[in-house]
Structures are given as structure tokens and as C-alpha cells.
Design a protein around this motif. Structure first.
Motif, PDB file in Angstrom:
ATOM      1  N   THR A 134       8.440  10.713   6.849  1.00 21.48           N
ATOM      2  CA  THR A 134       9.683  11.166   7.474  1.00 21.48           C
ATOM      3  C   THR A 134      10.102  10.308   8.662  1.00 21.48           C
ATOM      4  OG1 THR A 134       8.535  12.698   8.978  1.00 21.48           O
ATOM      5  CG2 THR A 134       9.171  13.531   6.808  1.00 21.48           C
ATOM      6  N   ARG A 166      17.616  10.057   3.141  1.00 23.52           N
ATOM      7  CA  ARG A 166      16.492  10.976   3.235  1.00 23.52           C
ATOM      8  C   ARG A 166      15.194  10.184   3.310  1.00 23.52           C
ATOM      9  NH1 ARG A 166      16.716  15.491  -1.280  1.00 23.52           N
ATOM     10  NH2 ARG A 166      15.056  16.247   0.084  1.00 23.52           N
ATOM     11  N   PRO A 167      14.166  10.752   3.915  1.00 19.70           N
ATOM     12  CA  PRO A 167      12.882  10.046   3.987  1.00 19.70           C
ATOM     13  C   PRO A 167      12.238   9.927   2.619  1.00 19.70           C
ATOM     14  CG  PRO A 167      12.654  12.301   4.772  1.00 19.70           C
ATOM     15  CD  PRO A 167      14.124  12.067   4.576  1.00 19.70           C
TER      16      PRO A 167
END
Length: 564
Positions: A44, A54-55
Motif C-alpha cells: 500500500t 490503487r496499491p
């Protein structure tokens, strides 16, 4: 004079783009290892792809030892260095006598209280917590400490992959380029309608408020400025925002900072590198091995429980089941039916033991065992509190060099810039005249800082204890000990609040009064012993006087040996 970094013929956006490409070349060799660190430890905290919203997923993490060690290091450093629950710094002076002066001590205590209040109300502690994780995983964290209208200061903690750094000759990060994706609505709200350009205005008028665009931000020393001007374009550090070609090549804002806002401590810099080594890099090989061994263990268990099977061709199209308790009917002249295609005799015990050893290596590489040194202590337990303390100190001192980096590149610049912002905003009390032109110093009183100083306190304790034992045979040896100086040094080393020790002038007054009272008591006691003798002498004198006046007393005088 012309800007050596931005020639006259070059536009501001053109310069920033050229400088960004240079910074990208510097960072590029580190990115492959960062990608693996993110995949196997904490995904993350990294975004390496320009359009990555998004991670990365955790699909490659089967054994979470690396992630747990990461969390332990992050939480341990946060609670040990900058815990919001206890004071972790205090302001001091190089002049020890001035530091003890009443008005000065009172001023320093008030400033410390106000600064701690600002830190508690802002997001600084949350940013520090994330930053310690980045420090352990990637080798450095990066944040921008900016002024906030409501909270005084605010920390923008940056995600790896979205910023590029350059350090000066002292290793301090002085240049930071970053990018972030904002919606059209946020861009207009932040920079104003007049500054966003026709491209953003068109999208906004078309109600495309949610369209995302890349915004770029540059922070670096301003090489040409007029110090006599106080406007935002002549501050020591520039802060420029712009949009790329997708957003219309617009310079959104030209501003600046009075101090360097970049907070980017390094775990361990090598030579003149701009990016740092990290403990996670050391642990990465073991962490990847754990994923492989766990997969092997799971595959071995699966093959033992559900081994691959072989069977006669006659049963190929017949209903069959391998579930426990089920029956499959088939004509099999051999009478063997289904049987295992291979014998799997994996030694799970040995594999588990090897996994545990690899897990310990990974935890040790990321210092997780340091923060659980007492909980996970093996062998003979400490025999007393002194041995327990010494073991703990021995473990914590392993972080000594890293703590110095954090002090110099994170905590000190955060305190200095916050102090400067609060001073400009009039949020600090006026200093006493004695402090005019005097530089303040910062002392750290956190748990880890005290562990570093515990070596000195141990020396004081052992020295005083030795003198106490020696005084039993030779009491005058205590004349060598300066008790006041010892008490002051000891309380400073353990980080006790300054108010614990009284003002030296008040102590002198109390001691003078106590000495005077003792002297008066001694005189009174002496008088109480002399008074009876004086009374007896007075009575004898009176008897002699009466005898001289009385003729009948001549015989008495003769007996006393007093001639007439």
C-alpha cells in the motif's frame, strides 16, 4: 544574475520538466528493488506506475512474517521516538547557567507546551507513523511540512513512486518533485478558476468534475531571488505547481517556503547516493524464501492428503468419487482400483523448523526482535532489574546510527520549522531579554533517546554506589562528590521535566536559612548548658558579698581562704 538552473530562454515549465527527467534517471536503478519490497512486505505504500490508482495486491504474500516485522518496526519506532502519550523533546540552551535562570526556564517550558499542542492537533503524528514504515521498508520517508490555516502545520506524507529526491552535500534532501492525480473539481477548488487554464475550464463547464489529471509539484532552493522582498516568489524555497500536456501545459501556481519543508530522513546513505538502504532490503531474500517454503509445505501437505491418482481405463467414463466414505463400483480384473500415482513422504517437521529459522532471520534483519527483546527472551531470564535494563539497552543501542539520522533529518527540522511558523503567526509567548540573539537547542527525551543516554546514567549510578561503599570505611571520601551537579546531570539524562528540580537560587536561600536556624539552635543549646553554671556563680558572688557586709561572716571568709 541568470539562474544557473533555468536559462532565460527556457520557460518555467520547461525547466521543471528537464529537471524532473534528471531526477528520474537518478531514481530509476532503485525502482526494481522497491517493487519487490512492495510486493512481499507492504504494497500500500508504493505507486510506481503513473496511472496506478490503487496499491498492488497482496497476492504474492503467503507468509506474512515480513509484513508483521514491518509493522513491529514502524510501531516500535513511533512509540519509542515520538509517542504522543509522553514528551519526546525539550528546548535547551548551550549555556547551562542561563538555562537554569527562572524566566528563561519558564519561557522554554511554555514554548514546549504550545508546540506539543500543535503536534497533537495536526496530523504530524500520523505522518510520522507512516514515515517510520517507509524508512524501514524503502530506506527513506518523504513528507512536506506545510503551514495550515487551522492546525498551524500539516504534514503531507508522500507515497513511494510518486516523488523524486535530490540531496545536498550534507545529505539533507533539498529538492523534491512529486506528482498526484486530482479530479477537475479539486484542481479548480485548490488553484482557482483563473489559474487552471482553458482545458480544465472546459472540462469543468462540461460537468466532468471527476475526470482525473496529473498535477506536478516542485520544491527546491530558489537560486535567484530578491531577499529584500517578502512576496511568495522571493522566498528561499520555491513551490511551483503545473499541469502536463493532458491538462493544457499550465503553470498553476508559483509560490515558496521560508524554510526547507522537505522532511526526508534516510536509514543508511551510502557514499553520495540520493536514496538509502533499508533493513527490508537485507531481509528481502529471506522473505522471498519464506513464500517459496510455505508454498512447498502447502503442496506437500496437499499431496499427502489428496495425492494424484491412477486408475483403470474402464473407469474413465464411469461415475466415481474420492470423497471419504464414498463407494465407486467398477469391473477391475486386477482388483487394485484407484491408487496413488506417487508416494509423497515429505518431512514436514524439518521443513517447519527451517521456516522458523528463516522467519527469525527476517525479523532480526528488520529489528522486530529488538522491540520484542524481553517478550521473546530465551534461555536464562534476567536475575534482577539491573540486568533486565542492561539487556534492553544493549538491544536498543543497535539503532543508534539510525536514531541520529532521524534526529537530524526528521525531528530537528520538524521542530525548527514548526517553531518558525508559530513565531510568524504570533502563537508563541515573548522571549525574555536574556534570550535575544541566543540560539535554542533541542534535546530528545523519548524512550529510545533515554536508552542511548542510559550508558551515562549507569556510569553515574555505579560511581555513586562505589563512593557509598567506600564511605563506610572512609566517610570523608564523600567530599569529592558534587551532589548538586550529579543530580542535575542525572535528571537531564533521564529526561525528567525541568520543574522537578528547584531553582538554584531558591535552593541557596533555603540552605542559608537552614544553616542560620542550625546555628541559632546550637547557640541556644550552648546557653542552656552555660546558664546553670552562671547561676551558681552568681549565687556564690552574692554569698561573698553578704559575708563581707556581715562581721559574723569573717570566720566564713577565713574558711574560704579569703583574707580581710
Amino acid at each position: 544574475m541568470p539562474d544557473i538552473f533555468a536559462p532565460v530562454a527556457e520557460t518555467q515549465i520547461g525547466y521543471h520538466r528537464r529537471r524532473l527527467e534528471e531526477l528520474k534517471q537518478i531514481r530509476q536503478p532503485w525502482e526494481a528493488e522497491w517493487r519487490e519490497l512492495g510486493e512481499f512486505i507492504e504494497p500500500t505504500r508504493i505507486r510506481l506506475h503513473a496511472r496506478q490508482e490503487r496499491p498492488s495486491s497482496r497476492r504474492k504474500i503467503i507468509d506474512s512474517t515480513g509484513t508483521f516485522a514491518y509493522n513491529t518496526l514502524k510501531n516500535g519506532m513511533h512509540s519509542g521516538l515520538t509517542s504522543p502519550a509522553r514528551p519526546w523533546f525539550k528546548l535547551s540552551l548551550a549555556d547551562s547557567d542561563l538555562k537554569k535562570f527562572g524566566p528563561v526556564k519558564e519561557y522554554l517550558a511554555k514554548v514546549e507546551t504550545e508546540m506539543r499542542r500543535v503536534f497533537r492537533q495536526s496530523n504530524v503524528y500520523n505522518a510520522f507513523h507512516q514515515g517510520y514504515g517507509d524508512l524501514g521498508q524503502f530506506g527513506q520517508s518523504c513528507g512536506l511540512l506545510v503551514e495550515d490555516e487551522e492546525k498551524t502545520v500539516r504534514m503531507m506524507q508522500l507515497v513511494h513512486g510518486r516523488f523524486w529526491l535530490a540531496r545536498d552535500h550534507k545529505g539533507r534532501a533539498t529538492t523534491c518533485y512529486r506528482t498526484f492525480r486530482w479530479s477537475v473539481q479539486r484542481i479548480v477548488e485548490r488553484f482557482g478558476w483563473k489559474n487552471v487554464g482553458t482545458r480544465i475550464q472546459s472540462l469543468y463547464n462540461s460537468s466532468k468534475y471527476g475526470d482525473l489529471l496529473d498535477v506536478w509539484h516542485a520544491v527546491e532552493p530558489r537560486t535567484t531571488r530578491d531577499p529584500s522582498k517578502i512576496d511568495k516568489r522571493n522566498k528561499p524555497f520555491l513551490s511551483n505547481y503545473w499541469l502536463d500536456s493532458q491538462g493544457g501545459n499550465v503553470l498553476l501556481e508559483q509560490s515558496g517556503f521560508d524554510e526547507n519543508p522537505i522532511i526526508a530522513p534516510a536509514w543508511e546513505l551510502s557514499d553520495d547516493d540520493h536514496y538509502s538502504l533499508s533493513p527490508a532490503m537485507v531481509a528481502l531474500a529471506d522473505i522471498k524464501m519464506l513464500q517459496k517454503e510455505q508454498m512447498t509445505k502447502l503442496e506437500g501437505i496437499d499431496k499427502q492428503v489428496r495425492p494424484p491418482m491412477t486408475g483403470p481405463l474402464s473407469m474413465k467414463n464411469n461415475p466415481s468419487s474420492l470423497l471419504p466414505g464414498s463407494i465407486t463400483y467398477a469391473d477391475d480384473p486386477t482388483g487394485k482400483g484407484y491408487r496413488a500415482a506417487m508416494e509423497v513422504n515429505i518431512s514436514l517437521g524439518e521443513l517447519r523448523q527451517d521456516i522458523q529459522e528463516v522467519q527469525k532471520r527476517a525479523e532480526r534483519a528488520m529489528y522486530a526482535d529488538l522491540f520484542f527483546a524481553i517478550t521473546n527472551m530465551e534461555g536464562v531470564q534476567p536475575r534482577n532489574q539491573l540486568e533486565l535494563t542492561q539487556r534492553k539497552e544493549e538491544q536498543l543501542l543497535q539503532l543508534g546510527p539510525v536514531l541520529e539520522n532521524v534526529y537530524g533529518a526528521q525531528l530537528e527540522p520538524t521542530i525548527d520549522r514548526t517553531f518558525a511558523v508559530m513565531h510568524r503567526r504570533g502563537e508563541l509567548p515573548p522571549p525574555p531579554p536574556e534570550l535575544h540573539g541566543v540560539n535554542l537547542e533541542v534535546e530528545y527525551t523519548s524512550m529510545l533517546a533515554q536508552a542511548q543516554q542510559a550508558v551515562s546514567t549507569g556510569a553515574i549510578e555505579r560511581g555513586v554506589g562505589f563512593l557509598g561503599q567506600l564511605a563506610a570505611a572512609k566517610p570523608d571520601v564523600l567530599d569529592n562528590l558534587d551532589a548538586d551537579e550529579t543530580a542535575g546531570l542525572y535528571f537531564d539524562m533521564i529526561g525528567a521535566p525541568p520543574s522537578v528540580l528547584r531553582d538554584p537560587e531558591d535552593v541557596k536561600k533555603d540552605r542559608a536559612a537552614r544553616a542560620q536556624a542550625q546555628q541559632q539552635a546550637a547557640q541556644a543549646e550552648m546557653m542552656s548548658q552555660v546558664a546553670p553554671a552562671m547561676n551558681q556563680g552568681a549565687q556564690a558572688v552574692q554569698v561573698l558579698a553578704d559575708a563581707r557586709n556581715n562581721e559574723s561572716g569573717s570566720g566564713l571568709l577565713e574558711q574560704l581562704g579569703i583574707g580581710g
